[in-house]
Design a protein around this motif. Structure first.
Motif, PDB file in Angstrom:
ATOM      1  N   GLY A 258       1.337  -3.460  -7.387  1.00 26.08           N
ATOM      2  CA  GLY A 258       0.940  -2.112  -7.017  1.00 26.08           C
ATOM      3  C   GLY A 258       1.947  -1.033  -7.265  1.00 26.08           C
ATOM      4  O   GLY A 258       1.601   0.156  -7.205  1.00 26.08           O
ATOM      5  N   GLY A 261       0.918   1.491  -9.742  1.00 29.29           N
ATOM      6  CA  GLY A 261      -0.470   1.932  -9.636  1.00 29.29           C
ATOM      7  C   GLY A 261      -1.436   0.965 -10.272  1.00 29.29           C
ATOM      8  O   GLY A 261      -2.626   1.266 -10.425  1.00 29.29           O
ATOM      9  N   THR A 262      -0.938  -0.203 -10.655  1.00 26.33           N
ATOM     10  CA  THR A 262      -1.753  -1.313 -11.147  1.00 26.33           C
ATOM     11  C   THR A 262      -1.197  -2.574 -10.487  1.00 26.33           C
ATOM     12  O   THR A 262      -0.073  -2.574  -9.977  1.00 26.33           O
ATOM     13  CB  THR A 262      -1.651  -1.461 -12.681  1.00 26.33           C
ATOM     14  N   TRP A 263      -1.970  -3.664 -10.515  1.00 31.18           N
ATOM     15  CA  TRP A 263      -1.451  -4.878  -9.893  1.00 31.18           C
ATOM     16  C   TRP A 263      -0.149  -5.297 -10.549  1.00 31.18           C
ATOM     17  O   TRP A 263       0.811  -5.673  -9.885  1.00 31.18           O
ATOM     18  CB  TRP A 263      -2.492  -6.001  -9.947  1.00 31.18           C
ATOM     19  N   GLY A 334      -7.265  -0.635  -0.567  1.00 25.35           N
ATOM     20  CA  GLY A 334      -7.179   0.123  -1.816  1.00 25.35           C
ATOM     21  C   GLY A 334      -5.791   0.674  -2.080  1.00 25.35           C
ATOM     22  O   GLY A 334      -5.636   1.783  -2.619  1.00 25.35           O
ATOM     23  N   VAL A 336      -3.392  -0.243  -4.192  1.00 22.00           N
ATOM     24  CA  VAL A 336      -3.021  -0.072  -5.602  1.00 22.00           C
ATOM     25  C   VAL A 336      -3.599   1.233  -6.135  1.00 22.00           C
ATOM     26  O   VAL A 336      -2.903   2.024  -6.795  1.00 22.00           O
ATOM     27  CB  VAL A 336      -3.496  -1.278  -6.442  1.00 22.00           C
ATOM     28  N   GLU A 337      -4.861   1.472  -5.838  1.00 23.55           N
ATOM     29  CA  GLU A 337      -5.520   2.706  -6.289  1.00 23.55           C
ATOM     30  C   GLU A 337      -4.883   3.928  -5.625  1.00 23.55           C
ATOM     31  O   GLU A 337      -4.740   4.990  -6.253  1.00 23.55           O
ATOM     32  CB  GLU A 337      -7.010   2.641  -5.975  1.00 23.55           C
ATOM     33  N   HIS A 338      -4.512   3.774  -4.357  1.00 23.28           N
ATOM     34  CA  HIS A 338      -3.849   4.860  -3.631  1.00 23.28           C
ATOM     35  C   HIS A 338      -2.534   5.233  -4.298  1.00 23.28           C
ATOM     36  O   HIS A 338      -2.226   6.429  -4.477  1.00 23.28           O
ATOM     37  CB  HIS A 338      -3.615   4.397  -2.186  1.00 23.28           C
ATOM     38  N   ALA A 340      -1.717   4.800  -7.416  1.00 19.72           N
ATOM     39  CA  ALA A 340      -2.003   5.444  -8.700  1.00 19.72           C
ATOM     40  C   ALA A 340      -2.387   6.912  -8.499  1.00 19.72           C
ATOM     41  O   ALA A 340      -1.922   7.804  -9.223  1.00 19.72           O
ATOM     42  CB  ALA A 340      -3.117   4.698  -9.425  1.00 19.72           C
ATOM     43  N   ARG A 341      -3.234   7.165  -7.502  1.00 22.63           N
ATOM     44  CA  ARG A 341      -3.696   8.539  -7.259  1.00 22.63           C
ATOM     45  C   ARG A 341      -2.551   9.440  -6.817  1.00 22.63           C
ATOM     46  O   ARG A 341      -2.365  10.541  -7.358  1.00 22.63           O
ATOM     47  CB  ARG A 341      -4.802   8.551  -6.208  1.00 22.63           C
ATOM     48  N   GLY A 368       2.599   5.777 -10.786  1.00 19.13           N
ATOM     49  CA  GLY A 368       2.315   5.192  -9.487  1.00 19.13           C
ATOM     50  C   GLY A 368       3.332   5.620  -8.449  1.00 19.13           C
ATOM     51  O   GLY A 368       3.636   6.807  -8.297  1.00 19.13           O
ATOM     52  N   ASN A 426       1.565   2.557   0.160  1.00 13.58           N
ATOM     53  CA  ASN A 426       0.521   3.087   1.041  1.00 13.58           C
ATOM     54  C   ASN A 426       1.033   4.255   1.871  1.00 13.58           C
ATOM     55  O   ASN A 426       0.448   4.589   2.903  1.00 13.58           O
ATOM     56  CB  ASN A 426      -0.016   1.987   1.959  1.00 13.58           C
TER      57      ASN A 426
END
Length: 451
Positions: A258, A261-263, A334, A336-338, A340-341, A368, A426
């Motif tokens: 993460g 922003g990706t695994w 979420g 990882v997505e968090h 990235a955003r 990320g 996070n």
């Protein structure tokens, strides 16, 4: 929460530390470690009750922050059920951790060899590559860090290697791409990529392709400065490895789980290595754990031939239970997505705005929750704010910058002439903006040392 001061307890902790703890990477009489009373989420605090926003994620490993209740509960439950068991047995936590990791690794990296951390993961990846190929040499980049054990430190391409470099570890270093401080006189990312690949292949040619077992790269170099590889570089390395029968090893100890922003950072470049090392974020560092993700062709080498390596605590149940809980939390929340955003919408715009206002900021790079600012004395010449491997008085500008950040309640990650922005993945948007505001203040201190 607002921590309560406990000055007497803090003094006792500090006294015991100074009397008995031998700290890594330090001159023991020249350090003054902060006595930490507790931590939660993105913060930790001392015994005086002062809180710090941790923009270093410990040592870039608390990817889900401190004391996540679901991971703490998983460790407690595993301890009540089975605290430990030898690695030769099938244990539920170990099997499930391996399954969840293999689900997320790229390509066919479906076999997981567990270690106690990142350095020994790198050690075993190199051992596997040498046994698989029957070749002795390993290539790695300058501007890299791979760990503090014997083989890993020799692979490392920064000054931490120097004191332990035996000159007999079979390691050959080469220059990787980094346009801001190009060793190839490149003017564009495309030139930098092409020339770096040519340099690597030339190095292999002069070393003898039949003698090279592996190329070991951090997918995104971390402590060296979060230098994002240009488009096509990792794919080009993959092609070179295939051409000469060399094992391609990606070190994702810092970049994985993460952080980018990706695994895995490899996902950003659509590249699949033969071996991939991991640690740190796999369980947010709650219990020591690392490992090697192994491709089918490497695993086949040891299908009927014993792999000559292991560790007493390989796949420790407590560590694996923490990994299972961490990976599940990251998926459910979420995270990882968090990461990235926030990286795209908050960190990058803020850092680029800071770079416009602060003459000490020479370059901004990252993705990320994985960012670095290159601090300079002069933007035009790109002279670093402090000399390479500066210590003592020569390191004063970076020391002053770090002291300012800490005084305002933010714990930075500083290395040479760089400051990293690597908070928990996070972290909330409000917390992140708080940290960036303090960074703004600290950069004003660094500006005082520019020309």
């Amino acid at each position: 929460m607002t921590p309560e001061p406990h000055l007497q307890a803090g003094a006792a902790v500090k006294a015991a530390d100074r009397a008995h703890v031998f700290h890594s990477w330090s001159a023991q009489e020249l350090i003054d470690p902060l006595a930490v009373a507790g931590a939660e989420g993105s913060y930790f605090w001392d015994y005086e009750g002062k809180r710090y926003l941790d923009l270093a994620s410990g040592l870039v490993y608390t990817n889900i922050g401190y004391q996540h209740p679901k991971v703490v509960a998983a460790i407690q439950e595993q301890a009540a059920r089975m605290t430990t068991f030898a690695p030769a047995f099938a244990v539920e936590a170990r099997s499930e951790a391996a399954r969840l990791i293999a689900e997320r690794t790229p390509g066919d990296l479906d076999k997981i060899f567990f270690t106690n951390g990142g350095a020994d993961a790198v050690e075993h990846a190199v051992r596997m590559a040498r046994l698989h190929t029957g070749r002795p040499k390993v290539l790695s980049a300058y501007r890299s860090y791979h760990g503090g054990t014997q083989q890993a430190i020799n692979l490392t391409g920064d000054p931490r290697r120097w004191a332990s470099d035996s000159g007999t570890a079979g390691v050959v270093h080469f220059w990787g791409p980094f346009l801001y401080r190009s060793r190839f006189y490149a003017e564009t990312e495309e030139q930098e990529c092409a020339r770096a690949l040519e340099h690597l292949e030339t190095t292999i040619a002069f070393e003898g392709p039949a003698s090279v077992a592996a190329i070991v790269l951090e997918t995104v170099p971390g402590t060296a400065g979060i230098m994002m590889p240009p488009a096509g570089y990792l794919a080009g390395v993959r092609e070179i490895c295939d051409k000469y029968g060399i094992v391609f090893v990606l070190d994702e100890v810092m970049a994985g789980f993460g952080r980018t922003g990706t695994w895995f950072a490899a996902d950003l470049y659509d590249v699949v290595p033969d071996l991939m090392t991991f640690a740190k974020g796999v369980n947010s560092g709650y219990v020591p754990l690392g490992g090697v993700a192994i491709s089918g062709k490497i695993a086949e080498t040891f299908a009927e031939r014993p792999y000559p390596g292991g560790l007493t605590y390989s796949g420790h149940p407590l560590a694996c239970a923490a990994a299972v809980a961490t990976i599940n939390v990251m998926a459910e929340e979420g995270i990882v997505e968090h990461a990235a955003r926030l990286g795209a919408e908050v960190v990058e715009p803020a850092l680029r705005e800071l770079a416009e206002r602060h003459p000490s900021v020479g370059d901004v790079r990252g993705t990320g929750m994985f960012w670095a600012l290159d601090l300079v004395k002069n933007r035009e010449t790109r002279e670093p704010l402090v000399p390479y491997n500066a210590t003592g008085q020569a390191a004063t500008p970076m020391s002053a910058f770090a002291a300012s950040a800490k005084a305002h309640g933010v714990w930075p990650f500083v290395n040479m002439n760089r400051t990293h922005v690597v908070p928990p993945c996070n972290i909330s948007e409000a917390e992140l903006k708080e940290g960036l505001a303090v960074l703004d203040t600290a950069l004003s201190v660094a500006d005082e040392y520019t020309e």
